[in-house]
Design a protein around this motif. Structure first.
Motif, PDB file in Angstrom:
ATOM      1  N   ARG A  38     -14.677  -3.623 -39.122  1.00  0.00           N
ATOM      2  CA  ARG A  38     -13.805  -2.533 -38.719  1.00  0.00           C
ATOM      3  C   ARG A  38     -13.157  -1.912 -39.939  1.00  0.00           C
ATOM      4  NH1 ARG A  38      -8.895  -5.792 -35.590  1.00  0.00           N
ATOM      5  NH2 ARG A  38      -7.885  -6.675 -37.465  1.00  0.00           N
ATOM      6  N   GLN A  39     -12.791  -0.653 -39.791  1.00  0.00           N
ATOM      7  CA  GLN A  39     -12.129   0.076 -40.861  1.00  0.00           C
ATOM      8  C   GLN A  39     -10.994   0.889 -40.265  1.00  0.00           C
ATOM      9  OE1 GLN A  39     -14.704   2.572 -43.241  1.00  0.00           O
ATOM     10  NE2 GLN A  39     -13.242   2.578 -44.925  1.00  0.00           N
ATOM     11  N   ALA A  40      -9.781   0.526 -40.624  1.00  0.00           N
ATOM     12  CA  ALA A  40      -8.595   1.235 -40.171  1.00  0.00           C
ATOM     13  C   ALA A  40      -8.307   2.392 -41.123  1.00  0.00           C
ATOM     14  CB  ALA A  40      -7.407   0.285 -40.108  1.00  0.00           C
ATOM     15  N   PRO A  41      -7.550   3.391 -40.667  1.00  0.00           N
ATOM     16  CA  PRO A  41      -7.222   4.526 -41.527  1.00  0.00           C
ATOM     17  C   PRO A  41      -6.570   4.076 -42.829  1.00  0.00           C
ATOM     18  CG  PRO A  41      -6.633   5.021 -39.272  1.00  0.00           C
ATOM     19  CD  PRO A  41      -7.008   3.564 -39.305  1.00  0.00           C
ATOM     20  N   GLY A  42      -7.097   4.543 -43.951  1.00  0.00           N
ATOM     21  CA  GLY A  42      -6.549   4.203 -45.244  1.00  0.00           C
ATOM     22  C   GLY A  42      -6.869   2.807 -45.727  1.00  0.00           C
ATOM     23  N   LYS A  43      -7.700   2.070 -44.995  1.00  0.00           N
ATOM     24  CA  LYS A  43      -8.042   0.703 -45.350  1.00  0.00           C
ATOM     25  C   LYS A  43      -9.525   0.571 -45.644  1.00  0.00           C
ATOM     26  CE  LYS A  43      -3.865  -0.843 -44.391  1.00  0.00           C
ATOM     27  NZ  LYS A  43      -2.960  -1.415 -45.417  1.00  0.00           N
ATOM     28  N   GLU A  44      -9.896  -0.547 -46.267  1.00  0.00           N
ATOM     29  CA  GLU A  44     -11.292  -0.846 -46.534  1.00  0.00           C
ATOM     30  C   GLU A  44     -11.948  -1.443 -45.297  1.00  0.00           C
ATOM     31  OE1 GLU A  44     -10.822  -1.806 -51.321  1.00  0.00           O
ATOM     32  OE2 GLU A  44     -11.466  -3.379 -49.945  1.00  0.00           O
ATOM     33  N   ARG A  45     -13.268  -1.373 -45.266  1.00  0.00           N
ATOM     34  CA  ARG A  45     -14.022  -1.949 -44.163  1.00  0.00           C
ATOM     35  C   ARG A  45     -14.109  -3.460 -44.340  1.00  0.00           C
ATOM     36  NH1 ARG A  45     -19.715   0.709 -42.505  1.00  0.00           N
ATOM     37  NH2 ARG A  45     -18.294   2.503 -42.579  1.00  0.00           N
ATOM     38  N   ASN A  46     -13.719  -4.204 -43.316  1.00  0.00           N
ATOM     39  CA  ASN A  46     -13.682  -5.656 -43.395  1.00  0.00           C
ATOM     40  C   ASN A  46     -14.376  -6.287 -42.198  1.00  0.00           C
ATOM     41  OD1 ASN A  46     -12.061  -6.035 -45.833  1.00  0.00           O
ATOM     42  ND2 ASN A  46     -10.356  -5.213 -44.634  1.00  0.00           N
ATOM     43  N   MET A  47     -14.909  -7.476 -42.418  1.00  0.00           N
ATOM     44  CA  MET A  47     -15.576  -8.199 -41.353  1.00  0.00           C
ATOM     45  C   MET A  47     -14.577  -8.687 -40.319  1.00  0.00           C
ATOM     46  SD  MET A  47     -17.886 -11.670 -41.406  1.00  0.00           S
ATOM     47  CE  MET A  47     -16.416 -12.681 -41.293  1.00  0.00           C
ATOM     48  N   VAL A  48     -14.917  -8.520 -39.067  1.00  0.00           N
ATOM     49  CA  VAL A  48     -14.108  -9.007 -37.963  1.00  0.00           C
ATOM     50  C   VAL A  48     -14.695 -10.294 -37.397  1.00  0.00           C
ATOM     51  CG1 VAL A  48     -13.242  -8.503 -35.644  1.00  0.00           C
ATOM     52  CG2 VAL A  48     -13.335  -6.688 -37.375  1.00  0.00           C
ATOM     53  N   ALA A  49     -16.003 -10.284 -37.175  1.00  0.00           N
ATOM     54  CA  ALA A  49     -16.669 -11.426 -36.567  1.00  0.00           C
ATOM     55  C   ALA A  49     -18.143 -11.411 -36.935  1.00  0.00           C
ATOM     56  CB  ALA A  49     -16.513 -11.407 -35.046  1.00  0.00           C
ATOM     57  N   ARG A  50     -18.737 -12.593 -36.991  1.00  0.00           N
ATOM     58  CA  ARG A  50     -20.174 -12.687 -37.224  1.00  0.00           C
ATOM     59  C   ARG A  50     -20.752 -13.820 -36.394  1.00  0.00           C
ATOM     60  NH1 ARG A  50     -21.720 -16.731 -40.925  1.00  0.00           N
ATOM     61  NH2 ARG A  50     -19.967 -17.672 -42.082  1.00  0.00           N
ATOM     62  N   ILE A  51     -22.046 -13.712 -36.119  1.00  0.00           N
ATOM     63  CA  ILE A  51     -22.744 -14.725 -35.338  1.00  0.00           C
ATOM     64  C   ILE A  51     -24.146 -14.885 -35.899  1.00  0.00           C
ATOM     65  CG2 ILE A  51     -23.459 -13.002 -33.616  1.00  0.00           C
ATOM     66  CD1 ILE A  51     -23.246 -15.264 -31.506  1.00  0.00           C
ATOM     67  N   ASN A  52     -24.591 -16.123 -36.084  1.00  0.00           N
ATOM     68  CA  ASN A  52     -25.930 -16.348 -36.600  1.00  0.00           C
ATOM     69  C   ASN A  52     -26.911 -16.593 -35.461  1.00  0.00           C
ATOM     70  OD1 ASN A  52     -25.726 -19.072 -35.866  1.00  0.00           O
ATOM     71  ND2 ASN A  52     -25.379 -19.796 -37.958  1.00  0.00           N
ATOM     72  N   SER A  53     -28.168 -16.802 -35.836  1.00  0.00           N
ATOM     73  CA  SER A  53     -29.215 -16.941 -34.831  1.00  0.00           C
ATOM     74  C   SER A  53     -29.047 -18.178 -33.966  1.00  0.00           C
ATOM     75  CB  SER A  53     -30.594 -16.962 -35.501  1.00  0.00           C
ATOM     76  OG  SER A  53     -30.695 -18.031 -36.420  1.00  0.00           O
ATOM     77  N   GLY A  54     -28.314 -19.161 -34.479  1.00  0.00           N
ATOM     78  CA  GLY A  54     -28.062 -20.369 -33.720  1.00  0.00           C
ATOM     79  C   GLY A  54     -26.822 -20.308 -32.857  1.00  0.00           C
ATOM     80  N   GLY A  55     -26.111 -19.181 -32.908  1.00  0.00           N
ATOM     81  CA  GLY A  55     -24.929 -19.012 -32.087  1.00  0.00           C
ATOM     82  C   GLY A  55     -23.626 -19.402 -32.750  1.00  0.00           C
ATOM     83  N   SER A  56     -23.688 -19.828 -34.002  1.00  0.00           N
ATOM     84  CA  SER A  56     -22.474 -20.169 -34.720  1.00  0.00           C
ATOM     85  C   SER A  56     -21.695 -18.907 -35.055  1.00  0.00           C
ATOM     86  CB  SER A  56     -22.812 -20.930 -35.997  1.00  0.00           C
ATOM     87  OG  SER A  56     -21.642 -21.268 -36.706  1.00  0.00           O
ATOM     88  N   THR A  57     -20.387 -18.946 -34.852  1.00  0.00           N
ATOM     89  CA  THR A  57     -19.547 -17.768 -35.043  1.00  0.00           C
ATOM     90  C   THR A  57     -18.449 -18.018 -36.050  1.00  0.00           C
ATOM     91  OG1 THR A  57     -18.069 -18.372 -33.217  1.00  0.00           O
ATOM     92  CG2 THR A  57     -19.968 -16.987 -32.690  1.00  0.00           C
ATOM     93  N   SER A  58     -17.948 -16.949 -36.623  1.00  0.00           N
ATOM     94  CA  SER A  58     -16.776 -17.007 -37.470  1.00  0.00           C
ATOM     95  C   SER A  58     -16.003 -15.711 -37.301  1.00  0.00           C
ATOM     96  CB  SER A  58     -17.141 -17.253 -38.931  1.00  0.00           C
ATOM     97  OG  SER A  58     -17.931 -16.194 -39.446  1.00  0.00           O
ATOM     98  N   TYR A  59     -14.692 -15.776 -37.565  1.00  0.00           N
ATOM     99  CA  TYR A  59     -13.806 -14.655 -37.308  1.00  0.00           C
ATOM    100  C   TYR A  59     -12.805 -14.472 -38.430  1.00  0.00           C
ATOM    101  CZ  TYR A  59     -15.572 -15.250 -32.572  1.00  0.00           C
ATOM    102  OH  TYR A  59     -16.391 -15.369 -31.471  1.00  0.00           O
ATOM    103  N   ALA A  60     -12.373 -13.234 -38.590  1.00  0.00           N
ATOM    104  CA  ALA A  60     -11.238 -12.982 -39.455  1.00  0.00           C
ATOM    105  C   ALA A  60     -10.001 -13.643 -38.854  1.00  0.00           C
ATOM    106  CB  ALA A  60     -11.012 -11.483 -39.603  1.00  0.00           C
ATOM    107  N   GLU A  61      -9.123 -14.130 -39.721  1.00  0.00           N
ATOM    108  CA  GLU A  61      -7.926 -14.806 -39.228  1.00  0.00           C
ATOM    109  C   GLU A  61      -7.094 -13.913 -38.314  1.00  0.00           C
ATOM    110  OE1 GLU A  61      -5.586 -16.520 -42.306  1.00  0.00           O
ATOM    111  OE2 GLU A  61      -7.158 -17.881 -42.982  1.00  0.00           O
ATOM    112  N   SER A  62      -7.101 -12.622 -38.581  1.00  0.00           N
ATOM    113  CA  SER A  62      -6.286 -11.704 -37.816  1.00  0.00           C
ATOM    114  C   SER A  62      -6.720 -11.572 -36.358  1.00  0.00           C
ATOM    115  CB  SER A  62      -6.282 -10.322 -38.476  1.00  0.00           C
ATOM    116  OG  SER A  62      -7.600  -9.810 -38.573  1.00  0.00           O
ATOM    117  N   VAL A  63      -7.966 -11.951 -36.050  1.00  0.00           N
ATOM    118  CA  VAL A  63      -8.462 -11.826 -34.683  1.00  0.00           C
ATOM    119  C   VAL A  63      -8.831 -13.166 -34.071  1.00  0.00           C
ATOM    120  CG1 VAL A  63      -9.339  -9.533 -35.233  1.00  0.00           C
ATOM    121  CG2 VAL A  63     -10.905 -11.477 -35.248  1.00  0.00           C
ATOM    122  N   GLN A  64      -8.696 -14.238 -34.831  1.00  0.00           N
ATOM    123  CA  GLN A  64      -9.045 -15.574 -34.345  1.00  0.00           C
ATOM    124  C   GLN A  64      -8.300 -15.889 -33.050  1.00  0.00           C
ATOM    125  OE1 GLN A  64     -11.266 -17.847 -35.848  1.00  0.00           O
ATOM    126  NE2 GLN A  64     -11.003 -18.983 -33.929  1.00  0.00           N
TER     127      GLN A  64
END
Length: 112
Positions: A38-64
């Motif tokens: 996601r990219q908020a106004p005036g901010k850099e684009r940052n990862m929010v969440a990701r998922i691999n082929s095995g279903g493992s996920t990770s999240y930014a602390e702000s949305v955990q």
């Protein structure tokens, strides 16, 4: 060439929920990672969440604990379920397949 199309962005009140969808023009079965940024106004684009082929996920602390990424390989779809939305979640959300495939983005605005 592979295309990603996001949908589901909307105006939502604080505390509300919203689910974003991303459809790929090609199979995602063999895609190791898929992600939402996601990219908020005036901010850099940052990862929010990701998922691999095995279903493992990770999240930014702000949305955990509030967001959940999932994938449906049979439908070539990736989803981002967002709960307990806050004004600071306001941003353009992008679907991403590393290393260089991006969707056009969908606007999420959290406001009273």
């Amino acid at each position: 060439q592979v295309q990603l199309v996001e949908s589901g962005g909307d105006l939502v009140q604080p505390g509300g929920s919203l689910t974003l969808s991303c459809k790929s023009s090609r199979s995602i079965t063999n895609s190791f990672d898929m992600a939402w940024y996601r990219q908020a106004p005036g901010k850099e684009r940052n990862m929010v969440a990701r998922i691999n082929s095995g279903g493992s996920t990770s999240y930014a602390e702000s949305v955990q604990g509030r967001f959940a990424i999932s994938r449906d390989n049979a439908k070539n779809m990736v989803y981002l379920a967002m709960n307990s939305l806050k004004p600071e979640d306001t941003a353009v959300y992008y679907c991403h397949i590393p290393p260089h495939i991006w969707g056009q983005g969908t606007q999420v605005t959290v406001s009273s």
